[in-house]
Design an enzyme around this catalytic site. Structure first.
Site, mmCIF file in Angstrom:
data_model
loop_
_atom_site.group_PDB
_atom_site.id
_atom_site.type_symbol
_atom_site.label_atom_id
_atom_site.label_comp_id
_atom_site.label_asym_id
_atom_site.label_seq_id
_atom_site.Cartn_x
_atom_site.Cartn_y
_atom_site.Cartn_z
ATOM 1 N N ASP A 1 56.246 -37.902 60.309
ATOM 2 C CA ASP A 1 56.967 -38.422 58.957
ATOM 3 C C ASP A 1 57.442 -39.501 58.810
ATOM 4 O OD1 ASP A 1 58.459 -34.851 58.704
ATOM 5 O OD2 ASP A 1 56.307 -35.670 58.464
ATOM 6 N N ARG B 1 62.468 -34.373 46.902
ATOM 7 C CA ARG B 1 62.422 -32.988 47.578
ATOM 8 C C ARG B 1 62.716 -33.273 48.899
ATOM 9 N NH1 ARG B 1 56.968 -31.187 48.963
ATOM 10 N NH2 ARG B 1 57.997 -30.049 50.375
ATOM 11 N N ARG C 1 46.228 -27.835 56.300
ATOM 12 C CA ARG C 1 47.335 -27.415 56.851
ATOM 13 C C ARG C 1 47.550 -25.849 56.912
ATOM 14 N NH1 ARG C 1 52.619 -30.386 54.274
ATOM 15 N NH2 ARG C 1 53.233 -29.678 56.341
ATOM 16 N N ILE D 1 47.733 -22.025 58.628
ATOM 17 C CA ILE D 1 48.805 -21.083 59.295
ATOM 18 C C ILE D 1 48.309 -20.242 60.368
ATOM 19 C CG2 ILE D 1 50.456 -21.455 57.221
ATOM 20 C CD1 ILE D 1 49.455 -18.717 56.214
ATOM 21 N N LYS E 1 66.804 -31.914 56.141
ATOM 22 C CA LYS E 1 65.742 -31.325 55.196
ATOM 23 C C LYS E 1 65.122 -30.057 55.979
ATOM 24 C CE LYS E 1 61.331 -32.389 53.871
ATOM 25 N NZ LYS E 1 60.541 -31.254 54.154
ATOM 26 N N ASN E 2 64.337 -30.478 57.148
ATOM 27 C CA ASN E 2 63.543 -29.455 57.783
ATOM 28 C C ASN E 2 64.125 -28.414 58.577
ATOM 29 O OD1 ASN E 2 61.391 -30.593 56.301
ATOM 30 N ND2 ASN E 2 60.772 -31.957 58.092
ATOM 31 N N CYS F 1 53.419 -30.864 50.854
ATOM 32 C CA CYS F 1 52.456 -32.207 50.855
ATOM 33 C C CYS F 1 51.174 -31.941 51.260
ATOM 34 C CB CYS F 1 53.250 -33.027 52.002
ATOM 35 S SG CYS F 1 54.867 -33.473 51.364
HETATM 36 C C1 EPZ Z 1 56.686 -29.433 59.658
HETATM 37 O O1 EPZ Z 1 55.486 -28.973 58.878
HETATM 38 C C2 EPZ Z 1 57.250 -30.219 58.898
HETATM 39 N N1 EPZ Z 1 57.661 -29.787 57.463
HETATM 40 C C3 EPZ Z 1 56.497 -31.645 58.400
HETATM 41 O O2 EPZ Z 1 57.392 -32.340 57.516
HETATM 42 C C4 EPZ Z 1 56.034 -32.272 59.563
HETATM 43 O O3 EPZ Z 1 55.190 -33.507 59.209
HETATM 44 C C5 EPZ Z 1 55.399 -31.404 60.439
HETATM 45 O O4 EPZ Z 1 56.292 -30.204 60.855
HETATM 46 C C6 EPZ Z 1 55.162 -32.166 61.919
HETATM 47 O O5 EPZ Z 1 56.283 -32.475 62.430
HETATM 48 C C7 EPZ Z 1 58.823 -28.791 57.646
HETATM 49 O O6 EPZ Z 1 59.266 -28.665 58.685
HETATM 50 C C8 EPZ Z 1 59.031 -27.974 56.415
HETATM 51 P P1 EPZ Z 1 53.099 -28.162 62.136
HETATM 52 P P2 EPZ Z 1 54.298 -27.720 59.636
HETATM 53 O O7 EPZ Z 1 52.898 -26.556 62.116
HETATM 54 O O8 EPZ Z 1 55.303 -26.965 59.815
HETATM 55 C C9 EPZ Z 1 48.533 -27.827 62.741
HETATM 56 C C10 EPZ Z 1 57.910 -33.580 55.649
HETATM 57 O O9 EPZ Z 1 57.474 -34.705 55.077
HETATM 58 N N2 EPZ Z 1 48.702 -26.561 62.505
HETATM 59 O O10 EPZ Z 1 53.927 -28.792 63.049
HETATM 60 O O11 EPZ Z 1 53.298 -27.405 58.482
HETATM 61 C C11 EPZ Z 1 48.657 -28.632 61.421
HETATM 62 O O12 EPZ Z 1 47.320 -28.604 60.643
HETATM 63 C C12 EPZ Z 1 57.036 -32.440 56.178
HETATM 64 O O13 EPZ Z 1 59.293 -33.307 55.861
HETATM 65 C C13 EPZ Z 1 47.709 -25.522 62.817
HETATM 66 O O14 EPZ Z 1 46.457 -25.840 62.887
HETATM 67 O O15 EPZ Z 1 53.623 -28.818 60.741
HETATM 68 C C14 EPZ Z 1 49.040 -30.032 61.777
HETATM 69 O O16 EPZ Z 1 47.806 -30.593 62.230
HETATM 70 C C15 EPZ Z 1 55.593 -33.237 55.996
HETATM 71 N N3 EPZ Z 1 48.020 -24.383 62.596
HETATM 72 C C16 EPZ Z 1 49.823 -29.941 63.143
HETATM 73 O O17 EPZ Z 1 49.529 -28.494 63.502
HETATM 74 C C17 EPZ Z 1 48.944 -23.680 62.085
HETATM 75 O O18 EPZ Z 1 49.016 -22.720 62.289
HETATM 76 C C18 EPZ Z 1 51.329 -29.810 63.040
HETATM 77 O O19 EPZ Z 1 51.596 -28.922 62.093
HETATM 78 C C19 EPZ Z 1 50.147 -24.601 62.089
HETATM 79 C C20 EPZ Z 1 50.016 -25.937 62.034
#
Ligand code: EPZ
Length: 422
Positions: A305, A397, A122, A124, A22-23, A117
């Protein structure tokens, strides 16, 4: 509204093929915007998030069609729209990749803030930091991320956190940027590598994906391609944990065993048997599962995850186990629903203390997010009696017809309309 109804107490036995990741899919589909021709993408999972993204691309002017349930043919030569403000965008977090792709190709993007989710904040900010380093002006207005750049120039970017989304989004925005972009403290997840490989097969020059440092050399354009995405590490891990929790014996086919190392190691530590082949592995549950400590980490550590699914497994293991969630700040909300099944879990911030073995009994529960839904399914498989799970839309999803796969392994699970007697 649909529900999944499970009658527990059956061991899972047999074999299934794991779907595409998916990801990886939700990153590679937006990346199609960067191509100037036709992309054929195989092994896509047929899940809500994929359908939503394909719908969004179509509205942007991309000619999309499914050759079969798992193969997308997309021609983005006709894409001219840089504003993505459709309902389909709000449904998922991965919509943010549209910013990187549209900005990379057109120098501008206006995309509705992502959904997805809900477990803690979360942000950006790291995505925005990367776009600004490349020369874009980024602002958030009326619920839209608006990015504009007269010219994108390669730059060094040091991520404060090894963010999967930020790493991929910056890669997308940097593909055509003049000069070299260096992403330091980059995420190393398999789907980051898969997206880099997809870009490179179209003529991009992305090096170092899978390591802490990714270098992107700007190129003038990308050409047609045919690409097969990787198998889903999280779907595979979910079924491995379900096999262990029910004391069954399940073979997962069409996988990359290396991606499963942290899960295989943890299940072996609990007393399960995990045997690997070239593109499959077999998990056999233990009569008595041992308690362990699980700490979620970025790849190659134990994936966040699979934290909810693992917590349920620890509920039926003997003794006291500890689960530490280091990636997200509030990913234990689903525990309230687990307690309805009889799980004994105490939360202290980012740490859960699990007392087992708990005698689980069926109950009416509700999925709070995608992976929490998967955890409730595993709980239902272990519980005495019937468990009815609401908010199945979350589960759909990320898992393609999960009830068919589980039924083929011997589970008593069916999808019912809410008004039907459960
Ligand atoms: C991706 O989310 C995945 N989603 C998530 O999977 C997964 O849990 C996550 O990576 C971690 O592996 C997709 O790929 C669509 P991150 P993402 O940016 O990109 C912080 C599922 O169930 N952060 O790696 O949102 C954030 O708050 C989903 O398949 C910032 O601080 O995750 C978190 O604490 C759920 N600033 C950490 O980094 C930012 O700009 C990791 O988030 C971005 C993130």
């Amino acid at each position: 509204m649909e529900r999944l109804v499970i009658t527990g107490g059956r061991r899972l036995n047999g074999e299934i093929s794991v779907n595409g990741a998916k990801n990886a899919a939700v990153a590679i589909i937006p990346a199609v915007i960067l191509a100037s021709g036709v992309c054929v993408i195989e092994n896509l999972p047929y899940i809500e998030d994929v359908v939503s993204l394909v719908d969004t691309l179509t509205r942007l002017g991309c000619k999309c069609g499914f050759r079969d349930r798992h193969t997308l043919v997309a021609d983005s030569s006709g894409v001219s729209e840089t504003q993505a403000a459709f309902d389909s965008v709000r449904k998922l977090r991965a919509s943010y990749y549209l910013v990187g792709a549209l900005l990379g190709r057109f120098g501008e993007a206006s995309v509705t803030l992502p959904g997805g989710c809900n477990f803690g904040t979360r942000p950006i900010d790291q995505h925005i930091k990367g776009f600004e380093a490349l020369g874009a002006e980024v602002r958030i207005e009326h619920g839209q991320i608006i990015a504009k750049a007269a010219k994108l120039r390669g730059a060094p970017i040091y991520l404060d956190v090894a963010s999967v989304g930020a790493t991929i989004n910056i890669m997308l925005a940097a593909v055509f940027a003049e000069g070299t972009t260096v992403i330091d403290n980059a995420a190393k997840e398999p789907h980051v590598v898969d997206c880099a490989n997809f870009l490179n097969i179209m003529g991009a020059r992305v090096k170092g994906a899978g390591t802490d440092v990714i270098k992107i050399q700007g190129v003038p354009g990308l050409h047609d391609c045919e690409y097969t995405i990787i198998p889903d590490q999280i779907e595979c891990g979910t079924f491995m944990i379900a096999a262990a929790a029910t004391g069954g014996r399940v073979t997962l086919k069409n996988i990359i065993p290396k991606h499963m190392d942290s899960i295989s190691a943890k299940l072996s530590e609990m007393g399960c048997s995990v045997r690997e082949g070239a593109d499959f592995l077999t998990v056999e549950g233990a009569e008595r599962l041992k308690p362990v400590t699980v700490k979620t980490m970025v790849y190659p550590g134990f994936p966040t995850d699979l934290q909810p699914q693992m917590t349920v497994l620890l509920c039926v293991a003997g003794g006291t186990s500890i689960v530490k969630e280091t990636v997200f700040d509030n990913r234990f909300q689903y525990i309230t629903e687990l307690r309805r099944l009889g799980c004994d879990v105490t939360i202290d911030g980012r740490v859960a203390v699990v007392e087992g073995p708990a005698k689980l009994t069926g109950a009416d529960v509700t999925a709070t997010d995608l992976r929490a839904g998967a955890a409730l399914i595993i709980g239902g498989l272990c519980a005495d009696g019937a468990t009815s799970i609401g908010n199945v839309k979350y589960i759909d999803r990320g898992y393609e017809t999960i009830e068919h796969n589980l039924s083929s392994l011997g589970a008593d699970i069916k999808r019912v309309r809410a008004e039907e007697p459960t």
